[in-house]
Design a protein around this motif. Structure first.
Motif, PDB file in Angstrom:
ATOM      1  N   ASP A   1       0.938  -1.182  -0.049  1.00  0.00           N
ATOM      2  CA  ASP A   1       0.135  -0.162  -0.116  1.00  0.00           C
ATOM      3  C   ASP A   1       0.794   1.337  -0.018  1.00  0.00           C
ATOM      4  OD1 ASP A   1      -1.866  -1.680   0.222  1.00  0.00           O
ATOM      5  OD2 ASP A   1      -2.769  -1.044   2.236  1.00  0.00           O
ATOM      6  N   GLY A   2       0.312   2.314  -0.663  1.00  0.00           N
ATOM      7  CA  GLY A   2       1.213   3.531  -0.644  1.00  0.00           C
ATOM      8  C   GLY A   2       0.536   4.801  -1.360  1.00  0.00           C
ATOM      9  N   ILE A   3       1.356   5.553  -1.687  1.00  0.00           N
ATOM     10  CA  ILE A   3       0.969   6.948  -2.488  1.00  0.00           C
ATOM     11  C   ILE A   3       1.947   7.047  -3.424  1.00  0.00           C
ATOM     12  CG2 ILE A   3       1.667   8.374  -0.630  1.00  0.00           C
ATOM     13  CD1 ILE A   3      -0.532   9.983  -1.364  1.00  0.00           C
ATOM     14  N   VAL A   4       1.293   7.744  -4.552  1.00  0.00           N
ATOM     15  CA  VAL A   4       2.435   7.968  -5.822  1.00  0.00           C
ATOM     16  C   VAL A   4       3.010   9.576  -5.558  1.00  0.00           C
ATOM     17  CG1 VAL A   4       2.705   8.271  -8.342  1.00  0.00           C
ATOM     18  CG2 VAL A   4       0.947   6.617  -7.363  1.00  0.00           C
ATOM     19  N   ILE A   5       4.208   9.376  -4.974  1.00  0.00           N
ATOM     20  CA  ILE A   5       4.940  10.854  -4.727  1.00  0.00           C
ATOM     21  C   ILE A   5       5.326  11.513  -6.195  1.00  0.00           C
ATOM     22  CG2 ILE A   5       6.724  11.991  -3.776  1.00  0.00           C
ATOM     23  CD1 ILE A   5       6.736   9.967  -1.582  1.00  0.00           C
ATOM     24  N   GLY A   6       6.100  10.366  -7.048  1.00  0.00           N
ATOM     25  CA  GLY A   6       6.539  11.023  -8.414  1.00  0.00           C
ATOM     26  C   GLY A   6       6.388   9.870  -9.463  1.00  0.00           C
ATOM     27  N   LYS A   7       6.478  10.186 -10.575  1.00  0.00           N
ATOM     28  CA  LYS A   7       6.459   9.150 -11.592  1.00  0.00           C
ATOM     29  C   LYS A   7       7.216   9.420 -12.666  1.00  0.00           C
ATOM     30  CE  LYS A   7       2.218  10.416 -13.997  1.00  0.00           C
ATOM     31  NZ  LYS A   7       0.901   9.934 -14.548  1.00  0.00           N
ATOM     32  N   SER A   8       7.579   8.498 -13.627  1.00  0.00           N
ATOM     33  CA  SER A   8       8.375   8.846 -14.849  1.00  0.00           C
ATOM     34  C   SER A   8       7.250   9.304 -15.979  1.00  0.00           C
ATOM     35  CB  SER A   8       8.869   7.368 -15.405  1.00  0.00           C
ATOM     36  OG  SER A   8       9.362   7.563 -16.563  1.00  0.00           O
ATOM     37  N   THR A   9       7.693  10.203 -16.701  1.00  0.00           N
ATOM     38  CA  THR A   9       7.030  10.615 -17.837  1.00  0.00           C
ATOM     39  C   THR A   9       7.584  10.357 -19.310  1.00  0.00           C
ATOM     40  OG1 THR A   9       8.041  12.988 -17.776  1.00  0.00           O
ATOM     41  CG2 THR A   9       5.998  12.810 -16.700  1.00  0.00           C
ATOM     42  N   ASN A  10       8.742   9.671 -19.174  1.00  0.00           N
ATOM     43  CA  ASN A  10       9.575   9.437 -20.348  1.00  0.00           C
ATOM     44  C   ASN A  10       9.353   7.600 -20.395  1.00  0.00           C
ATOM     45  OD1 ASN A  10      11.332   8.650 -22.433  1.00  0.00           O
ATOM     46  ND2 ASN A  10      13.161   9.029 -20.888  1.00  0.00           N
ATOM     47  N   PRO A  11       8.378   7.451 -21.601  1.00  0.00           N
ATOM     48  CA  PRO A  11       8.315   6.109 -22.159  1.00  0.00           C
ATOM     49  C   PRO A  11       9.359   5.292 -22.270  1.00  0.00           C
ATOM     50  CG  PRO A  11       6.941   7.668 -23.576  1.00  0.00           C
ATOM     51  CD  PRO A  11       8.030   8.359 -22.743  1.00  0.00           C
ATOM     52  N   ALA A  12      10.453   5.857 -23.011  1.00  0.00           N
ATOM     53  CA  ALA A  12      11.605   5.051 -23.483  1.00  0.00           C
ATOM     54  C   ALA A  12      12.698   4.758 -22.260  1.00  0.00           C
ATOM     55  CB  ALA A  12      12.339   5.794 -24.804  1.00  0.00           C
ATOM     56  N   ASN A  13      12.820   3.651 -22.004  1.00  0.00           N
ATOM     57  CA  ASN A  13      13.477   3.256 -20.912  1.00  0.00           C
ATOM     58  C   ASN A  13      14.406   1.782 -20.932  1.00  0.00           C
ATOM     59  OD1 ASN A  13      12.834   4.986 -18.394  1.00  0.00           O
ATOM     60  ND2 ASN A  13      10.984   4.724 -19.297  1.00  0.00           N
ATOM     61  N   MET A  14      15.426   1.771 -20.672  1.00  0.00           N
ATOM     62  CA  MET A  14      16.399   0.858 -20.508  1.00  0.00           C
ATOM     63  C   MET A  14      15.994   0.191 -19.168  1.00  0.00           C
ATOM     64  SD  MET A  14      20.246   2.137 -20.118  1.00  0.00           S
ATOM     65  CE  MET A  14      20.864   0.582 -19.480  1.00  0.00           C
ATOM     66  N   SER A  15      16.727  -1.384 -18.896  1.00  0.00           N
ATOM     67  CA  SER A  15      16.617  -1.673 -17.922  1.00  0.00           C
ATOM     68  C   SER A  15      17.078  -1.083 -16.663  1.00  0.00           C
ATOM     69  CB  SER A  15      17.050  -3.082 -17.610  1.00  0.00           C
ATOM     70  OG  SER A  15      18.279  -3.011 -18.161  1.00  0.00           O
ATOM     71  N   GLY A  16      16.390  -1.003 -15.427  1.00  0.00           N
ATOM     72  CA  GLY A  16      16.480   0.085 -14.433  1.00  0.00           C
ATOM     73  C   GLY A  16      15.717   1.576 -14.684  1.00  0.00           C
ATOM     74  N   GLY A  17      15.137   1.734 -15.730  1.00  0.00           N
ATOM     75  CA  GLY A  17      14.445   2.947 -15.705  1.00  0.00           C
ATOM     76  C   GLY A  17      13.491   3.066 -14.702  1.00  0.00           C
ATOM     77  N   ARG A  18      13.038   4.325 -14.167  1.00  0.00           N
ATOM     78  CA  ARG A  18      12.256   4.496 -13.168  1.00  0.00           C
ATOM     79  C   ARG A  18      10.885   4.293 -13.313  1.00  0.00           C
ATOM     80  NH1 ARG A  18      14.895   8.066  -8.843  1.00  0.00           N
ATOM     81  NH2 ARG A  18      17.135   8.181  -9.544  1.00  0.00           N
ATOM     82  N   ILE A  19      10.101   3.924 -12.579  1.00  0.00           N
ATOM     83  CA  ILE A  19       8.708   3.803 -12.788  1.00  0.00           C
ATOM     84  C   ILE A  19       7.593   4.808 -11.953  1.00  0.00           C
ATOM     85  CG2 ILE A  19       6.585   2.197 -12.911  1.00  0.00           C
ATOM     86  CD1 ILE A  19       8.731  -0.012 -13.232  1.00  0.00           C
ATOM     87  N   ILE A  20       7.669   4.561 -10.655  1.00  0.00           N
ATOM     88  CA  ILE A  20       7.052   5.402  -9.926  1.00  0.00           C
ATOM     89  C   ILE A  20       7.823   5.527  -8.745  1.00  0.00           C
ATOM     90  CG2 ILE A  20       4.855   4.995 -10.337  1.00  0.00           C
ATOM     91  CD1 ILE A  20       4.206   3.784  -7.768  1.00  0.00           C
ATOM     92  N   HIS A  21       7.696   6.523  -7.805  1.00  0.00           N
ATOM     93  CA  HIS A  21       8.318   6.895  -6.507  1.00  0.00           C
ATOM     94  C   HIS A  21       7.190   6.741  -5.358  1.00  0.00           C
ATOM     95  CE1 HIS A  21      10.320  10.152  -3.590  1.00  0.00           C
ATOM     96  NE2 HIS A  21      10.484   9.033  -3.204  1.00  0.00           N
ATOM     97  N   LEU A  22       7.176   5.520  -4.888  1.00  0.00           N
ATOM     98  CA  LEU A  22       6.145   4.927  -3.925  1.00  0.00           C
ATOM     99  C   LEU A  22       6.529   5.634  -2.456  1.00  0.00           C
ATOM    100  CD1 LEU A  22       3.445   3.416  -3.731  1.00  0.00           C
ATOM    101  CD2 LEU A  22       4.990   1.509  -3.109  1.00  0.00           C
ATOM    102  N   GLY A  23       5.561   6.384  -1.786  1.00  0.00           N
ATOM    103  CA  GLY A  23       5.586   6.620  -0.479  1.00  0.00           C
ATOM    104  C   GLY A  23       4.779   5.712   0.302  1.00  0.00           C
ATOM    105  N   ILE A  24       5.299   5.485   1.617  1.00  0.00           N
ATOM    106  CA  ILE A  24       4.763   4.259   2.299  1.00  0.00           C
ATOM    107  C   ILE A  24       4.020   5.204   3.545  1.00  0.00           C
ATOM    108  CG2 ILE A  24       5.031   2.370   3.933  1.00  0.00           C
ATOM    109  CD1 ILE A  24       5.311   2.129   0.629  1.00  0.00           C
ATOM    110  N   LEU A  25       2.698   5.237   3.689  1.00  0.00           N
ATOM    111  CA  LEU A  25       1.853   5.766   4.688  1.00  0.00           C
ATOM    112  C   LEU A  25       2.285   5.809   5.892  1.00  0.00           C
ATOM    113  CD1 LEU A  25       0.485   6.863   2.133  1.00  0.00           C
ATOM    114  CD2 LEU A  25      -1.617   6.844   3.469  1.00  0.00           C
ATOM    115  N   ASP A  26       2.492   6.745   6.719  1.00  0.00           N
ATOM    116  CA  ASP A  26       2.947   6.772   8.095  1.00  0.00           C
ATOM    117  C   ASP A  26       1.295   6.791   9.084  1.00  0.00           C
ATOM    118  OD1 ASP A  26       4.108   6.618  10.690  1.00  0.00           O
ATOM    119  OD2 ASP A  26       4.833   8.705  10.705  1.00  0.00           O
ATOM    120  N   ASN A  27       1.010   5.626   9.298  1.00  0.00           N
ATOM    121  CA  ASN A  27      -0.352   5.226  10.128  1.00  0.00           C
ATOM    122  C   ASN A  27      -0.274   4.126  10.842  1.00  0.00           C
ATOM    123  OD1 ASN A  27      -0.537   3.637   7.933  1.00  0.00           O
ATOM    124  ND2 ASN A  27      -2.180   4.827   7.086  1.00  0.00           N
TER     125      ASN A  27
END
Ligand SMILES: [Zn+2]
Length: 352
Positions: free
Chosen positions: A326-352
């Motif tokens: 479970d989490g929240i999307v803090i940031g994400k890639s806007t670039n479709p072209a990616n080699m292995s290791g390309g970023r997908i999303i920056h996932l935040g884990i909620l503090d609760n």
């Protein structure tokens, strides 16, 4: 006739070059911000010398000092330590336009272009391709970025009591407006809350990757080690001015000033709700291809929700990615072209 022509040319040149542009070339040049004269009230501009370029000309960064009429602490605003992260510069410009110095106690020292070398090049990294914000405290006799970081450590940071370090996402990515802050400190977490950010991410400012030697700290960690209180705010996207985020950021600065008893006014509650995250991490592509991210910024995810699809060049699906928890999307890639290791999303884990 010749005299009239000369006069006309001089009038036209005066119109094209108003006093301000001459004034910016005639500003005092400091070698350390501790040379600022606190008895000069109002808004005063300076250059700070940060070394020299290939042709021996000084490398100068702009410094705006807003000095109130009564003494008090110093709030430092640093924009563009990553040279393509510009929304903070617009926030400082709007602050200069709108602030009533009579209501200010203490002073604001704002630097709209801390990494002047990279701002001119439209690039995030320094001229030696290093990340300045992973090079603190720097080295007096080190390489290019180490010397520049050292000068920031020695000439800039010691004059701050509080600091808001202004960033955005990098190229090929998009961010929510979020603050990084050490939530174990009451003042720091309150400052973070007052920014009206979508997300507050608990972080002490140590590097999130790379080695952890003493020469790879962030500027915020260095500020903390000097005994001062700092937060980092990520204001949206690189190399653009985003009007809505700039106005939220400006309100955050005013709220901070009021909270720190540096400005007469009221704290305005943000219309945006804030989500607290105890940690975060990027999710990377296991193999290269064309990435389509299916989730939005600030979207809450449940473990197993589909986040992204990667296709090969022929349109065949190579892999689907699902939220690992479970989490929240803090940031994400806007670039479709990616080699292995390309970023997908920056996932935040909620503090609760
Ligand atoms: Zn940055």
């Amino acid at each position: 006739m010749k005299a009239i022509k000369t006069l006309l040319i001089s009038i036209i040149l005066t119109i094209l070059n108003p006093a301000e542009s001459a004034a910016q070339n005639d500003l005092p040049v400091l070698t350390n911000l501790n040379e600022i004269d606190n008895s000069i009230t109002g808004i005063n501009n300076y250059w700070l010398e940060m070394g020299s370029d290939t042709f021996g000309k000084p490398i100068l960064i702009p410094v705006v000092v807003i000095q109130g009429f009564t003494s008090g602490p110093t709030l430092g605003l640093t924009a563009a330590i990553h040279g393509n992260e510009l929304n903070g510069i617009a926030i400082i410009h709007e602050l200069v336009e709108t602030i009533d110095v009579k209501l200010l106690k203490g002073r604001i020292v704002a630097i709209p272009g801390l990494n002047a070398v990279s701002v001119e090049l439209d690039q995030r990294r320094f001229s030696d391709d290093e990340d300045l914000n992973r090079n603190f405290p720097g080295k007096e006799t080190g390489n290019r970025s180490e010397q520049y970081a050292y000068k920031i450590s020695e000439r800039v940071l010691p004059v701050f009591d509080f600091q808001i370090d202004m960033h955005t996402a990098s190229f090929g990515r998009t961010n929510t407006m979020y603050a990084r802050a050490d939530v174990s400190n009451d003042t720091i977490v309150t400052l973070a809350r007052l920014q009206g950010a979508d997300i507050i991410l608990n972080s002490k400012g140590t590097p999130s990757f790379g080695n952890t030697s003493t020469s790879s700290r962030t500027m915020r960690a260095e500020t903390g080690l000097k005994g001062n209180l700092g937060i980092t705010v990520e204001y949206g996207n690189p190399q653009v001015y985003q009007k809505d985020i700039v106005s939220r950021g400006l309100q955050g600065v005013y709220n901070s000033l009021v909270y720190l008893n540096m400005y007469t006014g009221t704290i305005e509650k943000s219309k945006y709700s804030t989500t607290y995250c105890k940690k975060s991490y990027w999710i990377y592509m296991e193999e290269g291809g064309f990435l389509e991210v299916l989730v939005e910024l600030n979207q809450l995810l449940k473990k197993g929700d589909k986040m992204a699809v990667v296709k090969n060049a022929f349109g065949q699906v190579l892999k689907e990615y699902f939220a690992p928890e479970d989490g929240i999307v803090i940031g994400k890639s806007t670039n479709p072209a990616n080699m292995s290791g390309g970023r997908i999303i920056h996932l935040g884990i909620l503090d609760n």
